[in-house]
Design a protein around this motif. Structure first.
Motif, mmCIF file in Angstrom:
data_model
loop_
_atom_site.group_PDB
_atom_site.id
_atom_site.type_symbol
_atom_site.label_atom_id
_atom_site.label_comp_id
_atom_site.label_asym_id
_atom_site.label_seq_id
_atom_site.Cartn_x
_atom_site.Cartn_y
_atom_site.Cartn_z
ATOM 1 N N MET A 44 -33.871 -29.631 7.488
ATOM 2 C CA MET A 44 -32.517 -29.824 8.018
ATOM 3 C C MET A 44 -31.778 -30.926 7.255
ATOM 4 N N ILE A 45 -32.511 -31.997 6.916
ATOM 5 C CA ILE A 45 -31.940 -33.091 6.117
ATOM 6 C C ILE A 45 -32.806 -33.270 4.872
ATOM 7 N N ASP A 46 -32.171 -33.223 3.724
ATOM 8 C CA ASP A 46 -32.881 -33.377 2.455
ATOM 9 C C ASP A 46 -32.148 -34.425 1.615
ATOM 10 N N VAL A 47 -32.763 -35.582 1.481
ATOM 11 C CA VAL A 47 -32.200 -36.684 0.693
ATOM 12 C C VAL A 47 -33.031 -36.813 -0.576
ATOM 13 N N SER A 48 -32.374 -36.810 -1.711
ATOM 14 C CA SER A 48 -33.099 -36.825 -2.982
ATOM 15 C C SER A 48 -32.517 -37.865 -3.937
ATOM 16 N N GLY A 49 -33.391 -38.764 -4.413
ATOM 17 C CA GLY A 49 -32.990 -39.765 -5.413
ATOM 18 C C GLY A 49 -31.840 -40.651 -4.968
ATOM 19 N N LEU A 50 -31.767 -40.956 -3.682
ATOM 20 C CA LEU A 50 -30.610 -41.672 -3.145
ATOM 21 C C LEU A 50 -30.630 -43.147 -3.544
ATOM 22 N N ARG A 51 -29.497 -43.585 -4.058
ATOM 23 C CA ARG A 51 -29.338 -44.984 -4.461
ATOM 24 C C ARG A 51 -27.952 -45.458 -4.051
ATOM 25 N N LYS A 52 -27.890 -46.621 -3.425
ATOM 26 C CA LYS A 52 -26.612 -47.194 -3.032
ATOM 27 C C LYS A 52 -26.554 -48.639 -3.518
ATOM 28 N N VAL A 53 -25.562 -48.913 -4.365
ATOM 29 C CA VAL A 53 -25.391 -50.241 -4.953
ATOM 30 C C VAL A 53 -24.034 -50.792 -4.526
ATOM 31 N N TYR A 54 -24.045 -51.993 -3.983
ATOM 32 C CA TYR A 54 -22.806 -52.702 -3.660
ATOM 33 C C TYR A 54 -22.542 -53.754 -4.728
ATOM 34 N N ASP B 29 -20.893 -57.394 -5.249
ATOM 35 C CA ASP B 29 -20.476 -58.564 -4.482
ATOM 36 C C ASP B 29 -20.316 -59.750 -5.427
ATOM 37 N N ARG B 30 -19.056 -60.164 -5.626
ATOM 38 C CA ARG B 30 -18.751 -61.328 -6.464
ATOM 39 C C ARG B 30 -19.370 -61.218 -7.857
ATOM 40 N N GLY B 31 -19.225 -60.033 -8.420
ATOM 41 C CA GLY B 31 -19.667 -59.824 -9.792
ATOM 42 C C GLY B 31 -21.132 -59.487 -9.957
ATOM 43 N N ARG B 32 -21.872 -59.421 -8.865
ATOM 44 C CA ARG B 32 -23.291 -59.060 -8.986
ATOM 45 C C ARG B 32 -23.572 -57.788 -8.189
ATOM 46 N N GLU B 33 -24.648 -57.107 -8.577
ATOM 47 C CA GLU B 33 -25.026 -55.874 -7.912
ATOM 48 C C GLU B 33 -26.071 -56.142 -6.840
ATOM 49 N N VAL B 34 -25.867 -55.519 -5.673
ATOM 50 C CA VAL B 34 -26.843 -55.583 -4.584
ATOM 51 C C VAL B 34 -27.306 -54.154 -4.314
ATOM 52 N N VAL B 35 -28.592 -53.906 -4.531
ATOM 53 C CA VAL B 35 -29.148 -52.568 -4.331
ATOM 54 C C VAL B 35 -29.653 -52.465 -2.899
ATOM 55 N N ALA B 36 -28.940 -51.695 -2.069
ATOM 56 C CA ALA B 36 -29.309 -51.559 -0.656
ATOM 57 C C ALA B 36 -30.306 -50.428 -0.431
ATOM 58 N N VAL B 37 -30.149 -49.339 -1.182
ATOM 59 C CA VAL B 37 -31.073 -48.205 -1.112
ATOM 60 C C VAL B 37 -31.444 -47.850 -2.537
ATOM 61 N N ASP B 38 -32.750 -47.722 -2.791
ATOM 62 C CA ASP B 38 -33.210 -47.641 -4.175
ATOM 63 C C ASP B 38 -34.144 -46.449 -4.388
ATOM 64 N N GLY B 39 -33.553 -45.305 -4.731
ATOM 65 C CA GLY B 39 -34.356 -44.135 -5.099
ATOM 66 C C GLY B 39 -35.097 -43.498 -3.941
ATOM 67 N N ARG C 29 -36.548 -49.198 -0.204
ATOM 68 C CA ARG C 29 -37.416 -48.098 -0.637
ATOM 69 C C ARG C 29 -38.274 -47.597 0.521
ATOM 70 N N ILE C 30 -38.646 -46.318 0.452
ATOM 71 C CA ILE C 30 -39.577 -45.742 1.415
ATOM 72 C C ILE C 30 -40.994 -46.042 0.935
ATOM 73 N N GLN C 31 -41.764 -46.736 1.772
ATOM 74 C CA GLN C 31 -43.140 -47.055 1.407
ATOM 75 C C GLN C 31 -44.087 -45.905 1.695
ATOM 76 N N GLU C 32 -43.881 -45.224 2.824
ATOM 77 C CA GLU C 32 -44.652 -44.021 3.128
ATOM 78 C C GLU C 32 -43.870 -43.195 4.130
ATOM 79 N N SER C 33 -44.153 -41.901 4.137
ATOM 80 C CA SER C 33 -43.369 -40.998 4.970
ATOM 81 C C SER C 33 -44.197 -39.767 5.278
ATOM 82 N N GLY C 34 -44.023 -39.224 6.494
ATOM 83 C CA GLY C 34 -44.720 -37.989 6.824
ATOM 84 C C GLY C 34 -44.849 -37.789 8.313
ATOM 85 N N ALA C 35 -45.470 -36.672 8.710
ATOM 86 C CA ALA C 35 -45.762 -36.422 10.115
ATOM 87 C C ALA C 35 -46.732 -37.493 10.604
#
Length: 320
Positions: A1-11, A13-23, A218-224
């Motif tokens: 139902m939900i498929d997230v692939s290679g998701l990365r979100k970078v903000y 802030d004051r000239g620097r990058e903050v990686v909130a979600v990384d792959g 990052r996701i450290q582990e995932s599953g049922a």
């Protein structure tokens, strides 16, 4: 139902990058309750907001119900979001509107007719147990009642997916359990797929079918959950059943569903071993009795006893 692939979100802030979600890769099956567990700052809420594109990912794709949201324009995205409900941590209700008015709001946005709107609002308030509060205002409600209004509002457009962002973290334990029971009931009755964000292990233990642990974006582990309980070195198992550090020679036995079987007494009799219990915990997780037991086994039949436990489907880990 939900498929997230290679998701990365970078903000930025004051000239620097903050990686909130990384792959991040994440798969949520149709009709399950999936919990993402992590501490504050792990990136959980950003991940959730990327699923319905309240935050547009820097990289990666998000597909919900077979539709790639990240490929849609704003008009198509607005329509697609009708199939995704959202429940907020701090309720996000409009104080000037009644309970019925809050639940009706998304229906007004969708231009649903007045008569149909009134019928749907009454139906939703009955569903969440607030039929007698339709004319009340949010200021007259308890925290649990406010969250029930938020859930009813999220369901107004008959979504297939419900996103929950720390929906119980502002509630007391008893109210938390009532909201979790409501979510589980909605999952069963409506076939609703629920993706919830939480830092509370009790939420995962109470209602989740699957889970992921998130840290530093990052996701450290995932599953049922049953699969994670059977996985050597599982972080989720460590979180569910914390035990003191194992001394060399100690054995940790993890079980799910075998709690009613006298496996320890059986190996004592069958293999002539002595068992010294060092610690343990037992909980109901994902609807089954699960737990961990840390022991010292001594005697000539020790290795055969451990092999027997493994053959019975228990996870046996020896400390080195």
């Amino acid at each position: 139902m939900i498929d997230v692939s290679g998701l990365r979100k970078v903000y930025r802030d004051r000239g620097r990058e903050v990686v909130a979600v990384d792959g991040v890769d994440l798969r949520v099956r149709d009709g399950e309750i999936f919990g993402v567990l992590g501490r504050s700052g792990a990136g959980k809420s950003t991940l959730l907001r990327c699923v319905n594109l309240l935050e547009r990912p820097t990289e990666g794709t998000v597909t919900v119900a077979g539709r790639e949201l990240t490929a849609l324009g704003e008009g198509e995205l607005r329509l697609a979001r009708r199939g995704i409900g959202m429940v907020h941590q701090h309720f996000a209700l409009m104080s000037s509107r009644t309970v019925a008015g809050n639940v009706a709001f998304p229906l007004e946005i969708m231009k649903v007719g007045r008569a149909e709107r009134a019928r749907r609002v009454a139906e939703l308030l009955e569903l969440v147990g607030l039929a007698d509060k339709a004319k009340a205002h949010p200021g007259q409600l308890s925290g649990g009642q406010k969250q029930r209004v938020g859930i009813a509002r999220a369901l107004a457009g008959r979504p297939a997916v419900l996103l929950s962002d720390e929906a119980t973290s502002a509630l007391d334990p008893a109210t938390t359990q009532s909201i979790l029971a409501l979510l589980k009931s909605l999952n069963r009755e409506l076939g609703l797929t629920i993706l919830l964000i939480t830092h509370e292990m009790n939420v995962v233990k109470s209602i989740c079918d699957s889970a992921a642990i998130m840290k530093d974006g990052r996701i450290q582990e995932s599953g049922a959950i049953p699969d994670l309980l059977a996985r050597p070195g599982s972080r989720l198992t460590d979180e569910l059943f914390p035990l003191p550090p194992a001394e060399p020679g100690a054995v940790t036995i993890t079980f799910a569903g075998q709690a009613g079987e006298p496996v320890i007494s059986q190996v004592v009799r069958k293999f002539d071993v002595d068992v010294n219990i060092l610690g343990g915990a037992l909980e109901e997780v994902a609807g089954v009795a699960a737990g961990r037991l840390r022991v010292h086994l001594t005697g000539g039949g020790r290795d055969a006893a451990l092999a027997h436990l493994s053959e019975r489907g228990l996870l046996v880990e020896e400390a080195r």
